[in-house]
Motif scaffolding. Structure first.
Motif, PDB file in Angstrom:
ATOM      1  N   UNK A   1      15.893  -0.878   3.657  1.00 52.84           N
ATOM      2  CA  UNK A   1      16.270  -0.402   2.992  1.00 52.84           C
ATOM      3  C   UNK A   1      15.268   0.120   2.665  1.00 52.84           C
ATOM      4  N   UNK A   2      15.085   1.449   3.178  1.00 55.39           N
ATOM      5  CA  UNK A   2      14.078   2.845   3.309  1.00 55.39           C
ATOM      6  C   UNK A   2      13.671   2.677   1.746  1.00 55.39           C
ATOM      7  N   UNK A   3      12.160   2.961   1.114  1.00 58.70           N
ATOM      8  CA  UNK A   3      11.969   3.756  -0.393  1.00 58.70           C
ATOM      9  C   UNK A   3      12.693   4.917  -0.155  1.00 58.70           C
ATOM     10  N   UNK A   4      13.692   5.340  -0.872  1.00 56.96           N
ATOM     11  CA  UNK A   4      14.031   6.681  -0.953  1.00 56.96           C
ATOM     12  C   UNK A   4      13.822   7.972  -2.469  1.00 56.96           C
ATOM     13  N   UNK A   5      12.480   6.945  -3.154  1.00 57.49           N
ATOM     14  CA  UNK A   5      11.960   7.587  -4.210  1.00 57.49           C
ATOM     15  C   UNK A   5      10.659   8.149  -4.086  1.00 57.49           C
ATOM     16  N   UNK A   6      10.432   9.556  -4.034  1.00 57.39           N
ATOM     17  CA  UNK A   6       9.127   9.945  -3.346  1.00 57.39           C
ATOM     18  C   UNK A   6       7.610   9.573  -3.859  1.00 57.39           C
TER      19      UNK A   6
ATOM     20  N   UNK B   1       0.462  -1.314  -0.046  1.00 57.95           N
ATOM     21  CA  UNK B   1      -0.262  -0.041  -0.456  1.00 57.95           C
ATOM     22  C   UNK B   1       0.911   1.548  -0.121  1.00 57.95           C
ATOM     23  N   UNK B   2       0.701   2.097  -1.015  1.00 57.15           N
ATOM     24  CA  UNK B   2       1.280   3.170  -0.714  1.00 57.15           C
ATOM     25  C   UNK B   2       0.975   4.297  -0.101  1.00 57.15           C
ATOM     26  N   UNK B   3       1.806   5.058   0.329  1.00 59.87           N
ATOM     27  CA  UNK B   3       1.397   6.320   1.086  1.00 59.87           C
ATOM     28  C   UNK B   3       2.470   6.387   2.354  1.00 59.87           C
ATOM     29  N   UNK B   4       2.568   8.039   3.061  1.00 61.49           N
ATOM     30  CA  UNK B   4       3.110   7.969   3.896  1.00 61.49           C
ATOM     31  C   UNK B   4       2.819   7.919   5.715  1.00 61.49           C
ATOM     32  N   UNK B   5       3.170   8.553   6.457  1.00 54.61           N
ATOM     33  CA  UNK B   5       2.677   8.308   7.225  1.00 54.61           C
ATOM     34  C   UNK B   5       1.815   9.406   7.702  1.00 54.61           C
ATOM     35  N   UNK B   6       2.203  10.831   7.016  1.00 52.48           N
ATOM     36  CA  UNK B   6       1.273  11.980   6.963  1.00 52.48           C
ATOM     37  C   UNK B   6      -0.019  11.705   6.495  1.00 52.48           C
ATOM     38  N   UNK B   7      -0.025  10.823   4.932  1.00 50.85           N
ATOM     39  CA  UNK B   7      -1.137  10.952   3.884  1.00 50.85           C
ATOM     40  C   UNK B   7      -2.256   9.828   4.461  1.00 50.85           C
ATOM     41  N   UNK B   8      -1.779   8.415   4.108  1.00 48.35           N
ATOM     42  CA  UNK B   8      -2.208   7.153   4.390  1.00 48.35           C
ATOM     43  C   UNK B   8      -3.462   7.383   5.258  1.00 48.35           C
ATOM     44  N   UNK B   9      -4.495   6.819   5.525  1.00 47.94           N
ATOM     45  CA  UNK B   9      -5.763   6.291   6.149  1.00 47.94           C
ATOM     46  C   UNK B   9      -5.293   5.379   6.727  1.00 47.94           C
TER      47      UNK B   9
ATOM     48  N   UNK C   1       6.472   6.002  -1.803  1.00 47.34           N
ATOM     49  CA  UNK C   1       6.665   6.073   0.205  1.00 47.34           C
ATOM     50  C   UNK C   1       6.326   5.034   0.412  1.00 47.34           C
ATOM     51  N   UNK C   2       6.013   3.892   1.085  1.00 47.20           N
ATOM     52  CA  UNK C   2       5.113   3.209   1.872  1.00 47.20           C
ATOM     53  C   UNK C   2       6.155   2.365   2.838  1.00 47.20           C
ATOM     54  N   UNK C   3       5.437   3.484   3.949  1.00 43.10           N
ATOM     55  CA  UNK C   3       5.187   3.377   5.386  1.00 43.10           C
ATOM     56  C   UNK C   3       4.815   2.444   5.737  1.00 43.10           C
ATOM     57  N   UNK C   4       3.458   2.053   5.631  1.00 41.35           N
ATOM     58  CA  UNK C   4       3.137   0.485   6.193  1.00 41.35           C
ATOM     59  C   UNK C   4       3.407  -0.614   5.473  1.00 41.35           C
ATOM     60  N   UNK C   5       4.167  -0.420   4.206  1.00 40.11           N
ATOM     61  CA  UNK C   5       4.126  -1.620   3.814  1.00 40.11           C
ATOM     62  C   UNK C   5       6.335  -1.812   3.969  1.00 40.11           C
ATOM     63  N   UNK C   6       6.696  -0.745   4.395  1.00 32.48           N
ATOM     64  CA  UNK C   6       8.006  -1.083   5.132  1.00 32.48           C
ATOM     65  C   UNK C   6       8.159  -1.153   6.713  1.00 32.48           C
ATOM     66  N   UNK C   7       7.062  -1.110   6.622  1.00 29.49           N
ATOM     67  CA  UNK C   7       7.205  -1.134   8.459  1.00 29.49           C
ATOM     68  C   UNK C   7       6.514  -3.081   9.007  1.00 29.49           C
ATOM     69  N   UNK C   8       5.086  -3.590   8.036  1.00 29.02           N
ATOM     70  CA  UNK C   8       4.808  -4.391   8.122  1.00 29.02           C
ATOM     71  C   UNK C   8       6.095  -5.611   7.543  1.00 29.02           C
TER      72      UNK C   8
END
Length: 258
Positions: free
Chosen positions: A150-155, A98-106, A158-165
């Motif tokens: 390894x974090x996604x570095x491309x604006x 799921x794409x999106x950052x902490x500040x934008x995703x539902x 951004x997939x913060x929930x993917x990184x953390x899960x």
């Protein structure tokens, strides 16, 4: 020469087996001699994979299953046991990005990532483990991601929930490995980088900018090709890895080195 990856007589369960890396791994299992149970929500897609596997001569069943639903998982595992009598290998492959950052995703999208990527592994393992413990043998392989470390570095992606899960999958793998080794069960994780699949073909592979950046930064200079994950899957699923426990093997062309 001895076939170190021989799986003759083994029964492998693959979640998320309707397409992509899961379908490829299921076919690899069959070619290595295993009987295979295909689990996913889309039964029509599963039947297509099933037809391909039947050509190998291995036994195969397709079972509709939603890995986020406990009753669905429980019923699917029972169907496999009723058909084959036991389960030797569990490849927890079902996942979403799921794409999106902490500040934008539902919150709903955040939960979707963890329900599929982490809870799905918990549920499938929960219902497969008892008979593995009873038999004193089992191989559990969890598909995480290089993005666990390894974090996604491309604006643009951004997939913060993917990184953390996916990082949670690595932690869960290590905890399970420590607990179940005494039962003859190995638990390991794989961290693929970018491979073309149904999940990525409509997103990452459609961005020329992303692919150019990815290929420039990756020492191999390209994404993974179909089938290039299978060797690692078969290794961790076979007795060649009988003393490999709680490991996270990254398959990424060297991208995590950068």
């Amino acid at each position: 020469m001895e076939n170190l990856f021989d799986l003759t007589g083994k029964v492998a369960v693959v979640t998320g087996a309707s397409s992509g890396l899961g379908a490829d791994a299921a076919l690899a299992y069959a070619k290595a001699g295993a009987d295979v149970a295909l689990l996913a929500r889309r039964i029509d897609k599963l039947n297509g994979v099933k037809a391909e596997i039947e050509k190998t001569g291995s036994k195969v069943i397709a079972v509709g299953c939603d890995v986020t639903n406990e009753e669905s998982v429980k019923a699917a595992v029972q169907t496999v046991l009723d058909t084959f009598g036991h389960i030797d290998i569990l490849l927890n492959n079902a996942g979403v990005a799921v794409h999106g950052g902490v500040d934008s995703m539902s919150v709903e999208d955040w939960d979707k990532s963890f329900d599929t990527n982490v809870k799905g592994i918990f549920l499938a393992s929960k219902y497969v483990l008892p008979q593995m413990k009873e038999r004193g043998y089992g191989k559990i392989i969890n598909i995480a991601s290089v993005n666990a470390v390894v974090a996604d570095k491309f604006d643009v992606f951004i997939r913060h929930s993917y990184n953390s899960s996916k990082a949670a999958v690595v932690g869960l793998t290590r905890g399970m490995a420590a607990s179940y080794a005494k039962y003859g069960i190995t638990v390991n994780a794989i961290g693929p980088a970018l491979f073309e699949s149904e999940m990525t073909s409509e997103t990452l592979f459609k961005s020329e900018k992303f692919l150019t950046q990815y290929n420039t930064l990756n020492p191999a200079g390209r994404p993974g090709r179909r089938g290039e994950l299978n060797g690692t899957v078969l290794y961790l699923s076979s007795d060649s890895s009988s003393y490999v426990q709680g490991q996270f093997i990254i398959v990424d062309g060297g991208g995590a080195l950068v």
